[in-house]
Design a protein around this motif. Structure first.
Motif, PDB file in Angstrom:
ATOM      1  N   THR A 178       0.844  -1.195   0.000  1.00 55.31           N
ATOM      2  CA  THR A 178       0.000   0.000   0.000  1.00 55.31           C
ATOM      3  C   THR A 178       0.878   1.243   0.000  1.00 55.31           C
ATOM      4  O   THR A 178       1.752   1.393   0.866  1.00 55.31           O
ATOM      5  N   THR A 196      -6.301   8.261   1.555  1.00 52.23           N
ATOM      6  CA  THR A 196      -5.197   8.583   0.648  1.00 52.23           C
ATOM      7  C   THR A 196      -4.275   7.384   0.405  1.00 52.23           C
ATOM      8  O   THR A 196      -3.134   7.560  -0.014  1.00 52.23           O
ATOM      9  N   THR A 197      -4.762   6.185   0.673  1.00 54.58           N
ATOM     10  CA  THR A 197      -3.988   4.969   0.405  1.00 54.58           C
ATOM     11  C   THR A 197      -4.185   4.526  -1.042  1.00 54.58           C
ATOM     12  O   THR A 197      -5.210   4.830  -1.663  1.00 54.58           O
ATOM     13  N   GLN A 198      -3.208   3.766  -1.562  1.00 55.03           N
ATOM     14  CA  GLN A 198      -3.284   3.282  -2.936  1.00 55.03           C
ATOM     15  C   GLN A 198      -2.674   1.878  -3.010  1.00 55.03           C
ATOM     16  O   GLN A 198      -1.501   1.698  -2.694  1.00 55.03           O
ATOM     17  N   ASP A 200      -1.070  -1.602  -4.617  1.00 55.69           N
ATOM     18  CA  ASP A 200      -0.197  -1.911  -5.747  1.00 55.69           C
ATOM     19  C   ASP A 200       0.355  -3.321  -5.545  1.00 55.69           C
ATOM     20  O   ASP A 200       0.252  -3.893  -4.456  1.00 55.69           O
TER      21      ASP A 200
END
Length: 235
Positions: A178, A196-198, A200
């Motif tokens: 993350t 605001t996490t993403q 991957d």
């Protein structure tokens, strides 16, 4: 933030795992999340504190609810299994933790389904709602229905998203992660709250999945051997 050890169905002992994260990954933060157990995560935190590791570690648990698996992160006590979903999420929050849906919609392992997710997020009380959803899980369970999972969250759930390796072997650690502003546990929690996490990562090959299952069988043999002949700390 989703790693298994020999304390449940993982294949690595705690010291080997901690050293592997230090030398073979660039992760800033990990969580030990064994099934229905917190003792391994608490012991890992002790070993971590006694070492000189550059990353942070928080204890957790992967809890089996009556509707599927939920990650309980930042908890200090075991969350009981096989309880109603909303009750489990409320217990996690009461214990000071955060609740993440693990590999939702996956048909190959106990996972929260569409109706359960929607019902939970419609709960009037915030303490009975999830804090995030695992959209990237590189295992076979995570690969399945990944597009439906993403679409459901975008259109209906609107939950902060994370990526986790769900690692059961050392080389699986760090295959999903993350992105979030900052680097430590406090920053991670703040990023979840702010959305605001993403997520991957990279999905495992079919061969890796088969290899994991084979090594889990070997690990179960170790469990049996040490049950019959206890020999000190081995996991």
């Amino acid at each position: 933030m989703h790693i298994h050890t020999l304390y449940s169905d993982g294949t690595a002992d705690l010291r080997a795992l901690l050293d592997h994260v230090e030398t073979s990954t660039d992760l800033d933060l990990i969580a030990i999340t064994d099934h229905e157990r917190i003792d391994g995560a608490l012991r890992a935190r002790e070993l971590h504190a006694a070492g000189s590791y550059s990353y942070q570690l928080v204890p957790g648990e992967e809890v089996t609810t009556r509707r599927g698996h939920v990650l309980a992160l930042f908890v200090e006590e075991r969350i009981p299994a096989l309880r109603p979903l909303a009750e489990t999420v409320e217990r996690i929050h009461a214990a000071g933790g955060i609740a993440i849906a693990a590999h939702p919609l996956a048909p190959l392992t106990p996972s929260l389904g569409r109706r359960s997710l929607l019902a939970l997020q419609a709960e009037a009380r915030a303490e009975r709602r999830l804090d995030g959803i695992e959209l990237m899980n590189p295992s076979a369970a995570g690969r399945s229905r990944r597009l439906a999972r993403r679409r459901l969250n975008e259109l209906r759930l609107h939950l902060p998203t994370v990526g986790n390796s769900d690692a059961h072997v050392l080389e699986g650690i760090g295959t999903a992660w993350t992105w979030f502003p900052g680097s430590g546990a406090a920053d991670y929690r703040a990023a979840l709250i702010a959305g605001t996490t993403q997520p991957d990562g990279t999905f495992w090959s079919n061969w890796h999945n088969v290899a994991v299952y084979r090594r889990q069988l070997v690990a179960k043999a170790r469990h049996l051997r040490h049950t019959l002949r206890p020999s000190g700390e081995w996991r």
